[in-house]
Scaffold this active site. Structure first.
Site, PDB file in Angstrom:
ATOM      1  N   GLU A 162       3.801   3.703  14.892  1.00 42.71           N
ATOM      2  CA  GLU A 162       2.974   2.561  14.524  1.00 42.71           C
ATOM      3  C   GLU A 162       2.522   1.914  15.842  1.00 42.71           C
ATOM      4  O   GLU A 162       3.347   1.616  16.697  1.00 42.71           O
ATOM      5  CB  GLU A 162       3.800   1.575  13.698  1.00 42.71           C
ATOM      6  CG  GLU A 162       3.055   0.337  13.246  1.00 42.71           C
ATOM      7  CD  GLU A 162       3.992  -0.638  12.544  1.00 42.71           C
ATOM      8  OE1 GLU A 162       3.569  -1.287  11.581  1.00 42.71           O
ATOM      9  OE2 GLU A 162       5.172  -0.753  12.971  1.00 42.71           O
ATOM     10  N   GLU A 171      -3.611 -10.443  11.794  1.00 40.07           N
ATOM     11  CA  GLU A 171      -2.327 -10.540  11.093  1.00 40.07           C
ATOM     12  C   GLU A 171      -1.737 -11.938  11.209  1.00 40.07           C
ATOM     13  O   GLU A 171      -1.842 -12.587  12.263  1.00 40.07           O
ATOM     14  CB  GLU A 171      -1.330  -9.530  11.656  1.00 40.07           C
ATOM     15  CG  GLU A 171       0.042  -9.617  10.992  1.00 40.07           C
ATOM     16  CD  GLU A 171       1.000  -8.557  11.486  1.00 40.07           C
ATOM     17  OE1 GLU A 171       2.175  -8.614  11.085  1.00 40.07           O
ATOM     18  OE2 GLU A 171       0.579  -7.698  12.272  1.00 40.07           O
TER      19      GLU A 171
END
Length: 810
Positions: free
Chosen positions: A127, A222
């Site tokens: 990730e 985010e």
């Protein structure tokens, strides 16, 4: 150096964020938790996804073509908004050629959030994040990560980190996978630019961070336990094209110290001086005790030993690998000795690190020196924060007279100090801080007093002591004499000439009534600006009516950030919305500007009462409801606060570009704004007054109302006690002279007001000189001279009141 044991929370948080984000990028056939909210769709060649963990709070967005979207969030646990490219069959990233993302985002988080390129690879399972911006409340990636290198990419420096995490992923219900991070240096954070994604991939592989088969490249906003909003205005992902480059920015020049060797000194006389609480601790300027002057910084509410007081260190001043002198006076009254520690927290190596600067046992009830006069900042350090703590005790403590200076500068702290303000009433020449003696502390206090006065605040409590030449006012000459006395160059202070009694300065003609009726012209019925200005002059009052001056603020103030094109960074802005603000109506805007060295919060103070007066005028129906924007004027890519240098003056003048290219468009996009010069006003104090005049002269097609209280010098060539001013540039790139103080035909301001005090030793007679230059060129305006007034709100408050009550009636 050591890693602090209290960082467990951040480590857990990093893992939690990673685990949650894993759920948001699942290929077909793998879904998120049933309670999570997902909105995934294809549009215009982009894959869009909103993922909200546990469907908690409010998360919403709207999409446009080309990977663009607007989003907002509040009360959430974890939320991701992203748009980009996906390859469900995975592919070798090198087969894509050069991949760039050219982006532009209005990014306004409040709390833990970041703006990044995000995605996944397979074999190895990774990730990844390329983080260009993040909120100050938490810096990724947290502890448990290994710093691999610093690399220069995309016109900036990124820190590369590698770590592992076990949790849900796109590959299985539970898995262990890697995490790769490129994190742009804190001082270089941005909200627009070009990210060459494949250059980051190559940099990772070069340091052993192996890339697998690529699944996704997306521009991601985010939030975690926070609120905020963002507008993605540009998200151009180009695959296989020629590498894109941006114009390089000039590296900042290393800051020079003050004449006494200090870079800055905090005396906490009237504020916390940019210090903040660490952990649960609260900080405040307190008059309970003081080492010098009348106040110190109180550190209270400490729930853990590491809680304390902190301040960020400017990397343009404090350079890793170099040495500096740090000192402060510490005090506590627990009844027993307590260790007080000064520490540097920074990023580098394996994440956050902590280095002891000084550790001293502080007896109860005694001011004690906590200092290290030759401390070397670790090489490679970034995101530096200096803080004080009591590592073995939860007691409250106090800090005073913090000084950061060149290496080897002796600490000015001696034992004892004063525990309560002293003011015997006796004049002690040179004792600026009121501690009973004239010493080096008074030189620093005097210098700070001058800067504060220019910014619109005053911490000069013992004015008679400071006026060492005894000419009736505190001026730069007094600082020179105090310095010479402390250095032993003079033994006594020479007695200056007493101020002479002079005839009072002629005041502008005032109406005989206390409060005249406001201009009533809702339909714009004046033939021209001259008729409007005549009506304004006729109702000017020298004082603020009691019902207005004592009114309360009934509007709503929001602190936002916007992307400054001229400064190439995010800048703060306070926006005041009038009572009963509604998106169904259009509102004119007043831009209210601060003094030198100040910021967006300065003109919010009770001494000015800007919002209170606006509330009362609107509520009484005397003026059309309007919005007030309080900007941070200084427009410099490397710094938020200006200095009294010619370079500093130029960055203040750059505000005209920041205002027109970034702030005005931001206001129009985010608020219900009535545009046009007839709906746009500008006002300010001191440096803010100067820039209000300058902006009005430079863009008269955009600004119709101008007000300058005690405007600072420098638009035209001149010399004051601080600087030999070169002068500002006009639209043709030439230094402005007398002939520039006029407006193009048809663009005279509807209102032009200038005010000054006859006893203003900071800007002297320059406000009157501005008035005379406009008068010489036949520019209609109102000149407000206040007998005996200084550099403060005694001029500005009545001037701003009269200005606001007549606004937006053209």
């Amino acid at each position: 150096m050591n890693t602090m044991k209290n960082s467990t929370y951040k480590k857990i948080l990093a893992g939690t964020v990673s685990a949650i984000m894993c759920l948001s990028a699942m290929p077909s056939g793998i879904g998120a938790s049933a309670v999570d909210y997902q909105d995934v769709f294809e549009k215009d060649g982009y894959t869009y996804e909103l993922w909200n963990q546990d469907s908690q709070g409010n998360a919403s967005w709207t999409s446009s073509n080309g990977g663009l979207y607007e989003c907002s969030w509040s009360g959430i646990k974890n939320v991701l908004f992203r748009a980009g490219k996906r390859w469900n069959n995975y592919l070798d990233w090198k087969s894509l050629g050069t991949v760039t993302v050219d982006y532009d985002v209005d990014y306004n988080p409040s709390g833990n959030s970041y703006l990044c390129i995000y995605g996944w690879t397979k074999n190895p399972n990774v990730e990844y994040y390329i983080c260009d911006n993040h909120h100050d409340s938490w810096r990724p990636p947290g502890n448990g990560f290994t710093k691999k290198a610093d690399v220069n990419l995309d016109n900036g420096t990124y820190e590369l980190y590698q770590g592992e995490h076990s949790g849900p992923s796109i590959f299985a219900d539970w898995d262990t996978f890697g995490q790769y991070w490129s994190i742009r240096k804190k001082e270089q954070r941005r909200t627009k630019g070009i990210i060459t994604v494949t250059d980051h991939f190559a940099a990772w592989e070069k340091v052993g961070m192996k890339m697998g088969m690529l699944y996704e490249i997306a521009l991601n906003v985010e939030g975690y336990g926070s609120s905020g909003k963002a507008t993605v205005k540009k998200n151009d992902i180009e695959i296989g094209g020629e590498p894109k480059t941006e114009a390089p920015t000039e590296p900042p020049t290393e800051a020079k110290p003050n004449d006494d060797g200090s870079y800055f000194m905090n005396d906490f006389e009237s504020s916390t001086d940019k210090w903040s609480g660490r952990g649960s601790a609260k900080v405040a300027s307190s008059s309970d005790v003081a080492y010098s002057g009348s106040s110190s910084l109180a550190v209270t509410g400490r729930a853990d030993n590491w809680n304390g007081a902190s301040i960020s260190l400017d990397p343009n001043i404090f350079v890793p690998g170099k040495s500096y002198s740090f000192s402060a006076a510490a005090y506590q009254k627990s009844g027993a000795p307590v260790d007080v520690k000064m520490t540097l927290q920074y990023s580098g190596g394996t994440g956050e690190s902590y280095d002891e600067i000084a550790l001293v046992s502080v007896p109860s009830g005694e001011w004690t020196d906590v200092s290290n006069t030759k401390y070397t900042i670790p090489s490679g350090a970034s995101d530096m924060m200096l803080y004080f703590e009591a590592p073995d005790d939860l007691t409250d403590f106090y800090i005073d007279h913090f000084t950061a200076a060149v290496s080897g500068t002796p600490s000015p702290i001696s034992g004892g100090g004063i525990t309560t303000p002293t003011n015997s009433g006796k004049v002690i020449l040179g004792d600026v801080n009121g501690d009973g003696v004239c010493n080096a502390f008074d030189v620093v206090a005097a210098r700070q007093a001058i800067v504060n006065l220019m910014g619109g605040t005053s911490s000069l409590r013992y004015k008679d002591n400071a006026d060492v030449d005894q000419n009736g006012s505190f001026e730069i000459n007094d600082i020179v004499l105090i310095s010479k006395y402390v250095l032993g160059q003079i033994k006594t202070f020479p007695q200056g000439e007493k101020p002479k009694t002079t005839a009072p300065v002629q005041q502008p003609a005032q109406p005989t009534v206390t409060t005249a009726a406001p201009v009533n012209n809702p339909g714009g019925q004046y033939a021209d600006a001259k008729e409007y200005m005549a009506a304004v002059k006729s109702n000017f009052t020298a004082s603020v009516p009691g019902n207005i001056g004592s009114a309360s603020d009934k509007g709503k103030t929001q602190k936002v950030t916007y992307s400054s094109k001229k400064a190439n960074r995010s800048k703060p802005l306070n926006v005041w919305l009038p009572p009963n603000y509604s998106e169904s109506e259009k509102y004119p805007v007043l831009y209210m500007n601060h003094g030198v060295g100040g910021g967006e919060d300065d003109m919010l103070g009770d001494g000015w009462d800007i919002r209170q007066m606006a509330s009362a005028l609107i509520e009484a129906g005397e003026v059309r409801p309007f919005i007030i924007a309080f900007p941070q004027m200084y427009t410099d890519p490397a710094s938020e606060r200006g200095s009294i240098t010619q370079e500093g003056m130029d960055h203040y003048d750059d505000f005209v570009y920041d205002l027109t290219e970034s702030i005005m468009p931001y206001m129009a996009e985010h608020y219900s704004v009535a545009e046009g010069r007839e709906n746009t006003a500008i006002a300010g104090f001191s440096m803010g007054g100067r820039e209000s005049l300058y902006c009005g002269l430079m863009v008269p097609d955009k600004i119709g109302y101008i007000c300058a209280s005690s405007p600072a010098p420098g638009i035209f060539p001149c010399e004051d006690m601080f600087l030999n001013h070169r002068g500002s540039y006009n639209l043709e790139g030439k230094i402005m002279g007398d002939s520039d103080f006029k407006f193009p035909s048809g663009l005279d301001p509807y209102i032009l007001m200038i005010g000054g005090g006859t006893n203003d030793f900071v800007v002297g007679t320059f406000p009157q000189q501005y008035h005379e230059k406009f008068e010489k060129n036949g520019v209609d305006h109102y000149w407000f001279s206040v007998q005996g007034a200084g550099h403060d709100a005694s001029v500005g408050k009545p001037l701003f009141y009269n200005f606001m009550k007549n606004l937006f009636k053209a």
